[in-house]
Design a protein around this motif. Structure first.
Motif, short mmCIF file in Angstrom:
data_model
loop_
_atom_site.label_atom_id
_atom_site.label_comp_id
_atom_site.label_asym_id
_atom_site.label_seq_id
_atom_site.Cartn_x
_atom_site.Cartn_y
_atom_site.Cartn_z
N ALA A 48 -73.52 3.78 -75.36
CA ALA A 48 -72.67 4.76 -76.05
C ALA A 48 -73.51 5.97 -76.42
CB ALA A 48 -72.05 4.14 -77.30
N VAL A 49 -73.05 7.15 -76.02
CA VAL A 49 -73.70 8.41 -76.40
C VAL A 49 -72.77 9.12 -77.37
CG1 VAL A 49 -74.58 10.63 -75.61
CG2 VAL A 49 -74.91 8.58 -74.20
N GLY A 50 -73.22 9.25 -78.61
CA GLY A 50 -72.42 9.91 -79.63
C GLY A 50 -72.82 11.36 -79.80
N TYR A 51 -71.86 12.19 -80.14
CA TYR A 51 -72.14 13.57 -80.55
C TYR A 51 -71.06 13.97 -81.54
CZ TYR A 51 -68.59 14.98 -77.11
OH TYR A 51 -67.42 15.11 -76.40
N ASP A 52 -71.37 14.95 -82.36
CA ASP A 52 -70.51 15.28 -83.49
C ASP A 52 -69.34 16.16 -83.09
OD1 ASP A 52 -72.04 13.79 -85.19
OD2 ASP A 52 -73.26 15.45 -85.89
N GLY A 53 -68.13 15.65 -83.38
CA GLY A 53 -66.92 16.40 -83.07
C GLY A 53 -66.87 17.74 -83.79
N PHE A 54 -66.43 18.74 -83.09
CA PHE A 54 -66.32 20.13 -83.55
C PHE A 54 -67.68 20.79 -83.72
CE2 PHE A 54 -61.94 19.06 -84.11
CZ PHE A 54 -61.27 20.26 -83.92
N TRP A 55 -68.59 20.21 -84.48
CA TRP A 55 -69.89 20.86 -84.67
C TRP A 55 -70.65 20.95 -83.35
CZ3 TRP A 55 -70.05 23.59 -88.78
CH2 TRP A 55 -69.39 23.16 -89.93
N VAL A 56 -70.44 20.01 -82.46
CA VAL A 56 -71.04 20.07 -81.13
C VAL A 56 -69.99 20.30 -80.06
CG1 VAL A 56 -72.35 18.79 -79.38
CG2 VAL A 56 -73.01 18.63 -81.79
N SER A 57 -68.88 19.57 -80.13
CA SER A 57 -67.89 19.62 -79.05
C SER A 57 -67.13 20.94 -78.98
CB SER A 57 -66.89 18.47 -79.22
OG SER A 57 -66.12 18.63 -80.41
N HIS A 58 -66.96 21.64 -80.09
CA HIS A 58 -66.13 22.85 -80.12
C HIS A 58 -66.92 24.10 -80.50
CE1 HIS A 58 -62.98 19.93 -79.76
NE2 HIS A 58 -62.02 20.83 -79.87
N THR A 59 -68.22 24.06 -80.30
CA THR A 59 -69.03 25.26 -80.47
C THR A 59 -69.65 25.63 -79.13
OG1 THR A 59 -70.93 23.88 -81.13
CG2 THR A 59 -69.58 24.81 -82.89
N VAL A 60 -70.09 26.87 -79.02
CA VAL A 60 -70.62 27.38 -77.76
C VAL A 60 -72.13 27.52 -77.86
CG1 VAL A 60 -70.59 29.30 -76.11
CG2 VAL A 60 -68.47 28.60 -77.25
N GLU A 61 -72.84 26.92 -76.93
CA GLU A 61 -74.28 27.08 -76.84
C GLU A 61 -74.69 26.87 -75.38
OE1 GLU A 61 -76.69 23.86 -78.55
OE2 GLU A 61 -74.80 22.85 -79.05
N PRO A 62 -75.80 27.46 -74.97
CA PRO A 62 -76.22 27.31 -73.58
C PRO A 62 -76.66 25.89 -73.28
CG PRO A 62 -77.89 28.48 -74.85
CD PRO A 62 -76.70 28.35 -75.73
N VAL A 63 -76.30 25.40 -72.10
CA VAL A 63 -76.69 24.07 -71.64
C VAL A 63 -77.20 24.19 -70.22
CG1 VAL A 63 -75.86 21.76 -71.03
CG2 VAL A 63 -75.08 22.85 -73.13
N GLU A 64 -78.36 23.62 -69.97
CA GLU A 64 -78.90 23.55 -68.62
C GLU A 64 -78.33 22.31 -67.94
OE1 GLU A 64 -83.20 23.16 -66.36
OE2 GLU A 64 -83.09 24.15 -68.32
N VAL A 65 -77.42 22.51 -67.00
CA VAL A 65 -76.71 21.41 -66.37
C VAL A 65 -77.55 20.82 -65.24
CG1 VAL A 65 -74.62 20.74 -65.13
CG2 VAL A 65 -74.49 22.40 -67.00
N ILE A 66 -77.66 19.53 -65.22
CA ILE A 66 -78.44 18.84 -64.19
C ILE A 66 -77.63 18.81 -62.90
CG2 ILE A 66 -79.42 16.60 -63.52
CD1 ILE A 66 -79.98 16.14 -66.51
N ASP A 67 -78.26 19.20 -61.80
CA ASP A 67 -77.63 19.16 -60.49
C ASP A 67 -77.27 17.71 -60.14
OD1 ASP A 67 -77.18 20.45 -57.69
OD2 ASP A 67 -78.49 18.72 -57.30
#
Length: 279
Positions: A48-67
């Motif tokens: 299980a990989v958890g992340y915080d709703g809204f504070w992470v899921s609904h904010t905008v920040e750059p992400v380096e996407v793995i090919d």
């Protein structure tokens, strides 16, 4: 949907590997690593990989996407003897009778324990493959800290910003971010806490009626108790239901913690406090 960790903690005894992301980049990276860990022959458990709703899921920040191809080199698909395949439907009897249930649970426990080394190998290989390095816990300024904060998830970002600001003002405060919640990384955590004067755990979930009402606090406190470490350990509830945890909150947590510097756990009359409640 609003962030706290109650739903995440509800699965803490299920026998899963559980990781918590600090930000969107970690949510992406840990999901890729989760496939490598879950499908390892020594583990074969849900991750299980958890992340915080809204504070992470609904904010905008750059992400380096793995090919995708690079991701599959890191975590290749593995053939399994038993799979759920819509092309080959089957019926399973999910009942586990008393004849073997005890053994099933012991096997589950053993697999979770084996996952410790698998997680470390997966993180090491992730760093070599993608240049971003992860460990079960991250320690910041803990070497000489009088008060060490312990937190998990996005609140650790706010906590680190506070710690860096407090350090510039001369306050000896440190931070440990817990990334791996199950199996709980006792040894890695203890290395950052053994020199602390006070440990202040920041919980984002509440277990009403429990001896230790914070689930993260329970594991942190037992980690120290098992090693005979008798220092004040405090539990601070913040941000339930998605309420913001601010630098002012961390300033209050640190101030309350410093009041116990030089004392022992038996000197703590009430080990927990609610920070940011409107009364």
């Amino acid at each position: 949907i609003w962030c706290d960790h109650s739903d995440f903690m509800a699965a803490s005894d299920a026998g899963w590997v559980m990781l918590m992301a600090l930000n969107a980049q970690e949510a992406h990276d840990l999901t890729v690593a989760a496939f490598r860990i879950a499908e390892d022959p020594e583990v074969e458990l849900p991750v299980a990989v958890g992340y915080d709703g809204f504070w992470v899921s609904h904010t905008v920040e750059p992400v380096e996407v793995i090919d995708t191809d690079e991701g599959l080199k890191y975590a290749p698909k593995r053939r399994r003897q038993y799979v759920l395949d819509p092309g080959r439907p089957l019926t399973m009897g999910p009942l586990a009778s008393p004849d073997w249930y005890f053994e099933f649970r012991v096997q589950l426990h053993d697999a979770v324990e084996r996952s410790r080394e698998v997680i470390l190998r997966a993180f090491d290989e992730f760093g070599r493959s993608f240049g971003r390095n992860y460990r079960p816990v991250d320690g910041h300024y803990t070497d000489d800290a009088a008060v060490v904060l312990v937190s998990m998830g996005s609140v650790s970002g706010t906590a680190l910003a506070y710690v860096e600001e407090a350090r510039r003002s001369g306050a000896k405060v440190g931070l440990v971010n817990v990334r791996q919640f199950r199996p709980f990384p006792e040894e890695e955590l203890y290395k950052h806490l053994e020199g602390a004067g006070v440990v202040a755990v920041v919980d984002r979930a509440l277990n009403p009626g429990s001896a230790f009402i914070g689930p993260l606090y329970s594991d942190v406190a037992l980690t120290l108790f098992k090693r005979g470490h008798d220092i004040p350990m405090l539990d601070f509830m913040v941000g339930l239901g998605g309420r913001a945890a601010t630098r002012r909150d961390f300033d209050e947590i640190t101030r309350r913690s410093l009041a116990y510097l030089g004392k022992r756990m038996r000197d703590v009359k009430q080990h927990y406090a609610f920070i940011g409640v409107r009364w």
